[in-house]
Write an enzyme that holds these catalytic residues in place. Structure first.
Site, PDB file in Angstrom:
ATOM      1  N   THR A   1       0.855  -1.190   0.000  1.00 36.37           N
ATOM      2  CA  THR A   1       0.000   0.000   0.000  1.00 36.37           C
ATOM      3  C   THR A   1       0.890   1.240   0.000  1.00 36.37           C
ATOM      4  OG1 THR A   1      -0.087   0.041   2.416  1.00 36.37           O
ATOM      5  CG2 THR A   1      -1.901  -1.091   1.265  1.00 36.37           C
TER       6      THR A   1
ATOM      7  N   GLU B   1      -3.949   4.842   2.603  1.00 44.83           N
ATOM      8  CA  GLU B   1      -3.054   3.926   1.870  1.00 44.83           C
ATOM      9  C   GLU B   1      -3.739   3.390   0.624  1.00 44.83           C
ATOM     10  OE1 GLU B   1      -1.943   0.702   4.411  1.00 44.83           O
ATOM     11  OE2 GLU B   1      -1.989   1.932   6.200  1.00 44.83           O
TER      12      GLU B   1
ATOM     13  N   TYR C   1       8.594   5.141  -3.666  1.00 43.01           N
ATOM     14  CA  TYR C   1       8.643   6.094  -2.545  1.00 43.01           C
ATOM     15  C   TYR C   1       9.121   7.451  -3.052  1.00 43.01           C
ATOM     16  CZ  TYR C   1       8.175   2.162   0.678  1.00 43.01           C
ATOM     17  OH  TYR C   1       7.714   1.071   1.357  1.00 43.01           O
TER      18      TYR C   1
HETATM   19  C1  LIG Z   1      -8.242  -3.028   0.540  1.00 40.28           C
HETATM   20  C2  LIG Z   1      -7.710  -2.898   1.945  1.00 40.28           C
HETATM   21  C3  LIG Z   1      -8.528  -3.201   3.009  1.00 40.28           C
HETATM   22  C4  LIG Z   1      -8.055  -3.100   4.317  1.00 40.28           C
HETATM   23  N1  LIG Z   1      -8.890  -3.404   5.357  1.00 40.28           N
HETATM   24  C5  LIG Z   1      -8.438  -3.332   6.624  1.00 40.28           C
HETATM   25  C6  LIG Z   1      -9.286  -3.665   7.741  1.00 40.28           C
HETATM   26  O1  LIG Z   1     -10.479  -3.970   7.594  1.00 40.28           O
HETATM   27  N2  LIG Z   1      -8.748  -3.606   8.991  1.00 40.28           N
HETATM   28  C7  LIG Z   1      -7.446  -3.252   9.211  1.00 40.28           C
HETATM   29  O2  LIG Z   1      -7.033  -3.226  10.344  1.00 40.28           O
HETATM   30  N3  LIG Z   1      -6.626  -2.907   8.187  1.00 40.28           N
HETATM   31  C8  LIG Z   1      -7.095  -2.926   6.906  1.00 40.28           C
HETATM   32  N4  LIG Z   1      -6.274  -2.581   5.865  1.00 40.28           N
HETATM   33  C9  LIG Z   1      -5.006  -1.902   6.139  1.00 40.28           C
HETATM   34  C10 LIG Z   1      -3.830  -2.807   6.378  1.00 40.28           C
HETATM   35  O3  LIG Z   1      -3.820  -3.222   7.730  1.00 40.28           O
HETATM   36  C11 LIG Z   1      -2.590  -1.949   6.081  1.00 40.28           C
HETATM   37  O4  LIG Z   1      -2.618  -1.607   4.717  1.00 40.28           O
HETATM   38  C12 LIG Z   1      -1.344  -2.711   6.409  1.00 40.28           C
HETATM   39  O5  LIG Z   1      -1.197  -2.735   7.819  1.00 40.28           O
HETATM   40  C13 LIG Z   1      -0.099  -2.118   5.768  1.00 40.28           C
HETATM   41  O6  LIG Z   1       0.335  -0.979   6.451  1.00 40.28           O
HETATM   42  P1  LIG Z   1       1.706  -0.278   6.068  1.00 40.28           P
HETATM   43  O7  LIG Z   1       1.494   0.453   4.785  1.00 40.28           O
HETATM   44  O8  LIG Z   1       1.964   0.700   7.189  1.00 40.28           O
HETATM   45  O9  LIG Z   1       2.758  -1.312   5.947  1.00 40.28           O
HETATM   46  C14 LIG Z   1      -6.728  -2.671   4.552  1.00 40.28           C
HETATM   47  C15 LIG Z   1      -5.892  -2.373   3.467  1.00 40.28           C
HETATM   48  C16 LIG Z   1      -6.361  -2.471   2.166  1.00 40.28           C
HETATM   49  C17 LIG Z   1      -5.459  -2.145   1.020  1.00 40.28           C
HETATM   50  N1  LIG Z   2       0.838  -2.168  -6.671  1.00 40.61           N
HETATM   51  C1  LIG Z   2       1.341  -1.374  -5.717  1.00 40.61           C
HETATM   52  N2  LIG Z   2       0.524  -0.586  -4.961  1.00 40.61           N
HETATM   53  C2  LIG Z   2       1.043   0.199  -4.005  1.00 40.61           C
HETATM   54  N3  LIG Z   2       2.363   0.287  -3.701  1.00 40.61           N
HETATM   55  C3  LIG Z   2       3.228  -0.469  -4.408  1.00 40.61           C
HETATM   56  C4  LIG Z   2       2.753  -1.325  -5.441  1.00 40.61           C
HETATM   57  N4  LIG Z   2       3.823  -1.959  -5.992  1.00 40.61           N
HETATM   58  C5  LIG Z   2       4.911  -1.513  -5.349  1.00 40.61           C
HETATM   59  N5  LIG Z   2       4.573  -0.604  -4.384  1.00 40.61           N
HETATM   60  C6  LIG Z   2       5.562   0.038  -3.500  1.00 40.61           C
HETATM   61  O1  LIG Z   2       5.423  -0.583  -2.235  1.00 40.61           O
HETATM   62  C7  LIG Z   2       5.295   0.414  -1.203  1.00 40.61           C
HETATM   63  C8  LIG Z   2       4.325  -0.038  -0.150  1.00 40.61           C
HETATM   64  O2  LIG Z   2       4.642  -1.256   0.458  1.00 40.61           O
HETATM   65  P1  LIG Z   2       4.278  -1.475   1.988  1.00 40.61           P
HETATM   66  O3  LIG Z   2       4.722  -2.853   2.311  1.00 40.61           O
HETATM   67  O4  LIG Z   2       2.860  -1.088   2.241  1.00 40.61           O
HETATM   68  O5  LIG Z   2       5.269  -0.471   2.701  1.00 40.61           O
HETATM   69  P2  LIG Z   2       5.000   0.816   3.605  1.00 40.61           P
HETATM   70  O6  LIG Z   2       4.647   0.302   4.954  1.00 40.61           O
HETATM   71  O7  LIG Z   2       6.305   1.568   3.584  1.00 40.61           O
HETATM   72  O8  LIG Z   2       3.862   1.592   2.996  1.00 40.61           O
HETATM   73  C9  LIG Z   2       4.763   1.656  -1.901  1.00 40.61           C
HETATM   74  O9  LIG Z   2       5.149   2.850  -1.244  1.00 40.61           O
HETATM   75  C10 LIG Z   2       5.373   1.545  -3.296  1.00 40.61           C
HETATM   76  O10 LIG Z   2       6.638   2.200  -3.327  1.00 40.61           O
HETATM   77 MG   LIG Z   3       1.899   0.790   2.896  1.00 45.80          MG
END
Ligand SMILES: Cc1cc2nc3c(=O)[nH]c(=O)nc-3n(C[C@H](O)[C@H](O)[C@H](O)COP(=O)(O)O)c2cc1C
Ligand SMILES: Nc1ncnc2c1ncn2[C@@H]1O[C@H](COP(=O)(O)OP(=O)(O)O)[C@@H](O)[C@H]1O
Ligand SMILES: [Mg+2]
Length: 155
Positions: free
Chosen positions: A27, A79, A91
């Protein structure tokens, strides 16, 4: 929902690194500044829409707004998971998104597998919704072809 469609762009910053590693769903997290610029009454939850990185192609996306109750984050995050395979991370790049529709509220889950299954269902729902003609037309919106900058919801 009265704010939709909502157009927004901003820098992609580092999150907790869980998306790719734990969920298999990266994300792109917006900076705190962008998160704070969101209307305070836009509901937390899961949405679908269109997204593009820099001046790249426009792809389908799913978006999570909120505190990720499964992980009990203390800061709100916005996200975007872009439904496309990228060769590299992006990034620091500018992500432009059009948020079009709401899927469901954020939830807690009993297991990581249950959260992953819910996210996969969200992705399928987003793909179906975005194929509808009224949603497809927003993919061509001028917003995605304007030079990067501060244009957010026409302000
Ligand atoms: C389509 C989608 C649905 C999500 N639904 C939930 C949810 O219902 N509950 C939750 O705690 N996190 C939800 N998340 C968030 C994830 O927990 C979060 O993207 C993940 O912890 C990654 O965080 P980071 O970008 O800090 O690594 C969702 C993320 C996506 C993309
Ligand atoms: N399809 C995609 N959608 C979103 N982010 C992507 C995708 N492919 C690669 N990325 C890269 O992955 C990163 C997110 O990964 P993630 O594990 O959620 O890390 P973070 O916790 O740093 O957000 C984005 O910031 C981007 O640089
Ligand atoms: Mg992320």
């Amino acid at each position: 929902m009265r704010h939709l469609p909502y157009f927004c762009r901003g820098e992609v910053v580092k999150g907790f690194g869980r998306g790719s590693k734990e969920l298999g769903v990266p994300t792109a997290n917006f900076s705190e500044q962008v998160v704070e610029s969101f209307p305070s009454d836009i509901s937390t939850g899961i949405y679908y829409g269109w997204a593009c990185v820099g001046s790249g192609d426009v792809h389908k996306m799913v978006l999570s707004i909120g505190w990720n109750p499964f992980y009990k984050n203390t800061k709100k995050s916005v996200e975007t998971h872009i439904i496309h395979t990228f060769k590299e991370d992006f990034y620091g790049e500018i992500l432009s998104i059009a948020i079009i529709g709401y899927i469901r509220p954020e939830r807690n889950f009993d297991s990581l597998d249950a959260l992953i299954a819910a996210i996969q269902e969200d992705i399928e729902e987003a793909k179906r919704q975005l194929d509808l003609p009224e949603h497809l037309k927003l993919k061509e919106d001028n917003f995605f072809h304007l030079p990067g900058g501060k244009i957010v919801n026409n302000h």
